[in-house]
Motif scaffolding. Structure first.
Motif, PDB file in Angstrom:
ATOM      1  N   THR A   1      18.747  50.586 -52.684  1.00  0.00           N
ATOM      2  CA  THR A   1      20.071  50.550 -53.311  1.00  0.00           C
ATOM      3  C   THR A   1      20.020  49.761 -54.612  1.00  0.00           C
ATOM      4  N   ALA A   2      19.343  48.612 -54.589  1.00  0.00           N
ATOM      5  CA  ALA A   2      19.231  47.789 -55.789  1.00  0.00           C
ATOM      6  C   ALA A   2      18.445  48.508 -56.886  1.00  0.00           C
ATOM      7  N   ALA A   3      17.385  49.203 -56.500  1.00  0.00           N
ATOM      8  CA  ALA A   3      16.599  49.961 -57.478  1.00  0.00           C
ATOM      9  C   ALA A   3      17.447  51.066 -58.107  1.00  0.00           C
ATOM     10  N   LYS A   4      18.227  51.739 -57.288  1.00  0.00           N
ATOM     11  CA  LYS A   4      19.096  52.802 -57.798  1.00  0.00           C
ATOM     12  C   LYS A   4      20.137  52.241 -58.746  1.00  0.00           C
ATOM     13  N   LEU A   5      20.643  51.057 -58.446  1.00  0.00           N
ATOM     14  CA  LEU A   5      21.640  50.415 -59.295  1.00  0.00           C
ATOM     15  C   LEU A   5      21.119  50.223 -60.712  1.00  0.00           C
ATOM     16  N   LEU A   6      19.818  49.929 -60.833  1.00  0.00           N
ATOM     17  CA  LEU A   6      19.196  49.669 -62.130  1.00  0.00           C
ATOM     18  C   LEU A   6      18.410  50.858 -62.673  1.00  0.00           C
ATOM     19  N   ASN A   7      18.341  51.931 -61.912  1.00  0.00           N
ATOM     20  CA  ASN A   7      17.444  53.048 -62.213  1.00  0.00           C
ATOM     21  C   ASN A   7      16.011  52.544 -62.375  1.00  0.00           C
ATOM     22  N   ALA A   8      15.634  51.649 -61.464  1.00  0.00           N
ATOM     23  CA  ALA A   8      14.290  51.088 -61.445  1.00  0.00           C
ATOM     24  C   ALA A   8      13.494  51.717 -60.311  1.00  0.00           C
ATOM     25  N   LYS A   9      12.210  51.430 -60.270  1.00  0.00           N
ATOM     26  CA  LYS A   9      11.376  51.826 -59.140  1.00  0.00           C
ATOM     27  C   LYS A   9      11.521  50.788 -58.025  1.00  0.00           C
ATOM     28  N   GLN A  10      11.440  51.237 -56.796  1.00  0.00           N
ATOM     29  CA  GLN A  10      11.528  50.299 -55.679  1.00  0.00           C
ATOM     30  C   GLN A  10      10.459  49.220 -55.761  1.00  0.00           C
ATOM     31  N   ALA A  11       9.308  49.601 -56.267  1.00  0.00           N
ATOM     32  CA  ALA A  11       8.196  48.650 -56.371  1.00  0.00           C
ATOM     33  C   ALA A  11       8.487  47.537 -57.360  1.00  0.00           C
ATOM     34  N   GLU A  12       9.528  47.698 -58.186  1.00  0.00           N
ATOM     35  CA  GLU A  12       9.857  46.699 -59.198  1.00  0.00           C
ATOM     36  C   GLU A  12      10.927  45.722 -58.733  1.00  0.00           C
ATOM     37  N   ILE A  13      11.369  45.852 -57.487  1.00  0.00           N
ATOM     38  CA  ILE A  13      12.465  45.045 -56.959  1.00  0.00           C
ATOM     39  C   ILE A  13      11.969  44.098 -55.866  1.00  0.00           C
ATOM     40  N   ALA A  14      12.294  42.833 -56.031  1.00  0.00           N
ATOM     41  CA  ALA A  14      12.110  41.852 -54.961  1.00  0.00           C
ATOM     42  C   ALA A  14      13.482  41.344 -54.553  1.00  0.00           C
ATOM     43  N   LEU A  15      13.648  41.077 -53.266  1.00  0.00           N
ATOM     44  CA  LEU A  15      14.890  40.511 -52.762  1.00  0.00           C
ATOM     45  C   LEU A  15      14.698  39.010 -52.629  1.00  0.00           C
ATOM     46  N   ILE A  16      15.481  38.266 -53.394  1.00  0.00           N
ATOM     47  CA  ILE A  16      15.289  36.827 -53.534  1.00  0.00           C
ATOM     48  C   ILE A  16      16.509  36.075 -52.995  1.00  0.00           C
ATOM     49  N   HIS A  17      16.434  34.767 -53.028  1.00  0.00           N
ATOM     50  CA  HIS A  17      17.512  33.956 -52.481  1.00  0.00           C
ATOM     51  C   HIS A  17      18.586  33.634 -53.511  1.00  0.00           C
ATOM     52  N   ASN A  18      18.212  33.550 -54.777  1.00  0.00           N
ATOM     53  CA  ASN A  18      19.184  33.212 -55.816  1.00  0.00           C
ATOM     54  C   ASN A  18      18.585  33.474 -57.190  1.00  0.00           C
ATOM     55  N   THR A  19      19.438  33.403 -58.207  1.00  0.00           N
ATOM     56  CA  THR A  19      18.990  33.636 -59.584  1.00  0.00           C
ATOM     57  C   THR A  19      17.937  32.621 -59.997  1.00  0.00           C
ATOM     58  N   THR A  20      18.115  31.379 -59.583  1.00  0.00           N
ATOM     59  CA  THR A  20      17.160  30.326 -59.923  1.00  0.00           C
ATOM     60  C   THR A  20      15.748  30.689 -59.481  1.00  0.00           C
ATOM     61  N   GLU A  21      15.634  31.237 -58.274  1.00  0.00           N
ATOM     62  CA  GLU A  21      14.319  31.639 -57.786  1.00  0.00           C
ATOM     63  C   GLU A  21      13.713  32.702 -58.699  1.00  0.00           C
ATOM     64  N   GLY A  22      14.518  33.669 -59.101  1.00  0.00           N
ATOM     65  CA  GLY A  22      14.020  34.731 -59.969  1.00  0.00           C
ATOM     66  C   GLY A  22      13.549  34.214 -61.312  1.00  0.00           C
ATOM     67  N   ILE A  23      14.322  33.316 -61.917  1.00  0.00           N
ATOM     68  CA  ILE A  23      13.927  32.758 -63.212  1.00  0.00           C
ATOM     69  C   ILE A  23      12.635  31.961 -63.067  1.00  0.00           C
ATOM     70  N   ASN A  24      12.506  31.191 -61.996  1.00  0.00           N
ATOM     71  CA  ASN A  24      11.300  30.396 -61.801  1.00  0.00           C
ATOM     72  C   ASN A  24      10.069  31.246 -61.514  1.00  0.00           C
ATOM     73  N   LEU A  25      10.258  32.420 -60.939  1.00  0.00           N
ATOM     74  CA  LEU A  25       9.113  33.308 -60.746  1.00  0.00           C
ATOM     75  C   LEU A  25       8.473  33.653 -62.084  1.00  0.00           C
ATOM     76  N   VAL A  26       9.304  33.777 -63.105  1.00  0.00           N
ATOM     77  CA  VAL A  26       8.788  34.077 -64.444  1.00  0.00           C
ATOM     78  C   VAL A  26       8.359  32.799 -65.157  1.00  0.00           C
ATOM     79  N   ALA A  27       9.220  31.787 -65.153  1.00  0.00           N
ATOM     80  CA  ALA A  27       8.921  30.556 -65.883  1.00  0.00           C
ATOM     81  C   ALA A  27       7.626  29.909 -65.388  1.00  0.00           C
ATOM     82  N   GLU A  28       7.448  29.853 -64.080  1.00  0.00           N
ATOM     83  CA  GLU A  28       6.272  29.208 -63.516  1.00  0.00           C
ATOM     84  C   GLU A  28       5.078  30.149 -63.386  1.00  0.00           C
TER      85      GLU A  28
END
Length: 379
Positions: free
Chosen positions: A65-92
């Motif tokens: 559902t999330a991939a469809k929302l963005l017209n992304a591939k399922q392989a490009e989507i991770a289900l995370i706990h919050n925005t902070t976690e997502g930003i830190n995945l990139v920053a760190e």
């Protein structure tokens, strides 16, 4: 025949008690999300892990559902706990070199600032571009970039006044500078359309507890597939590998998807509830929801200005969002007005010394009338 947004309203129990104007902070749960949480709790209480596999399949449905929302591939989507976690995945996880820099607007929510500032001991500079009420000048962003700019990071919609950034222009700018674009999408995802095939942002994160009407603790992280190997995986655990669940297999064979970032056990109830709200919203589509929020926002601004309020937010068609910041003609401080409105059954908020309202597509004229009556009672 009820309008579709009236049907959506019937799925929002909060409307029975409150005129709710605080989706930019924490949204009320939809009825389907509430039911998903209750079903999970009942199942776990009665059956333990007997049906764990059923709930695990729900995780993949939400990913789709999330991939469809963005017209992304399922392989490009991770289900995370919050925005902070997502930003830190990139920053760190990004392969920084001393002397690199990140460019972002000044006045960002701390979530889109602190993870970048935390890179100082790795020699990464954070360049903050001056803004006025979140209005971002692209020429100033370009001037802040140089050959050592690796990432431009922006909020799709600003949390204080609701300024909506032009992601197409920002992608073009960042890529033209040889940098990647990170988008904090928490104030827009689900209620503003975005096609990552047409607007090729590189990374995006959003918790589901605002406009997507989900619970806290369940969100979405998007990483363009071509960047997957560029980020060092963080939070690696039993669920990061291809053979997840085969606990005697000790090979570190990471998944070739964004699922490698889902290292441990899932927030099963939160993800299920988020999925239920996303399924509800997807019945109407982000474009229709955005149009309705635009319409109700214009009605709201007209009603407020008619009563002497000063609208602080930019209301130009390409810049406005669901967030409206305003000043009320009184000597009362905004936090006191917020408290007194709550006593009148109206939930709103304050940011930056201004009152802030954030209606959703199910908000109606009665809610606006109740808000205005509550405000007038504070004068």
């Amino acid at each position: 025949m009820p309008q579709w947004y009236e049907q959506l309203r019937s799925q929002m129990p909060v409307t029975q008690k409150w005129a709710y104007f605080d989706h930019a902070a924490v949204a009320p749960l939809s009825l389907p999300a509430q039911r998903a949480l209750q079903e999970w709790a009942a199942d776990l209480a009665e059956n333990g892990d007997a049906n764990w596999g059923v709930w695990r399949k729900e995780v993949e449905r939400v990913r789709r559902t999330a991939a469809k929302l963005l017209n992304a591939k399922q392989a490009e989507i991770a289900l995370i706990h919050n925005t902070t976690e997502g930003i830190n995945l990139v920053a760190e996880g990004f392969p920084w070199r001393a002397g690199d820099n990140v460019v972002l607007p000044a006045g960002e929510f701390p979530t889109n600032l602190f993870p970048w500032l935390n890179l100082a001991d790795r020699g990464v500079e954070v360049r903050q571009v001056k803004t006025e009420r979140e209005r971002l000048d692209l020429a100033a962003v370009a001037a802040a970039c140089d050959e050592r700019t690796r990432i431009v990071s922006v909020s799709w919609v600003g949390y204080a006044t609701g300024w909506r950034n032009d992601l197409d222009a920002l992608v073009e700018l960042a890529h033209g500078q040889g940098a990647l674009l990170f988008v904090d999408a928490i104030q827009a995802l689900g209620v503003q359309p975005l096609d990552v095939a047409q607007t090729p942002v590189d990374f995006l994160a959003a918790d589901g507890h605002k406009w997507m009407l989900g619970p806290e603790g369940a969100g979405v992280f998007y990483v363009r597939r071509e960047h997957l190997e560029q980020l060092r995986p963080l939070g690696v655990g039993w669920n990061s590998v291809k053979q997840a669940g085969e606990f005697s297999d000790s090979r570190l064979d990471l998944k070739e998807t964004a699922g490698r970032y889902e290292g441990g056990s899932y927030n099963m109830p939160g993800i299920a509830a988020l999925g239920a709200s996303l399924a509800l919203l997807s019945e109407y589509g982000a474009a229709a929801i955005a149009e309705r929020i635009d319409e109700i926002g214009n009605q709201l601004c007209d009603a407020l200005t008619h009563r002497g309020a000063t609208i602080v937010s930019c209301r130009e068609p390409l810049r406005r969002s669901g967030i409206v910041a305003f000043d009320w003609p009184t000597t009362e401080p905004p936090v006191e007005i917020q408290r007194r409105c709550r006593e009148q059954g109206v939930i709103l908020n304050t940011r930056g010394g201004h009152l802030r309202v954030s209606p959703h597509a199910y908000t109606n004229a009665d809610d606006i009338a109740q808000l205005c009556a509550a405000l007038e009672a504070t004068s």
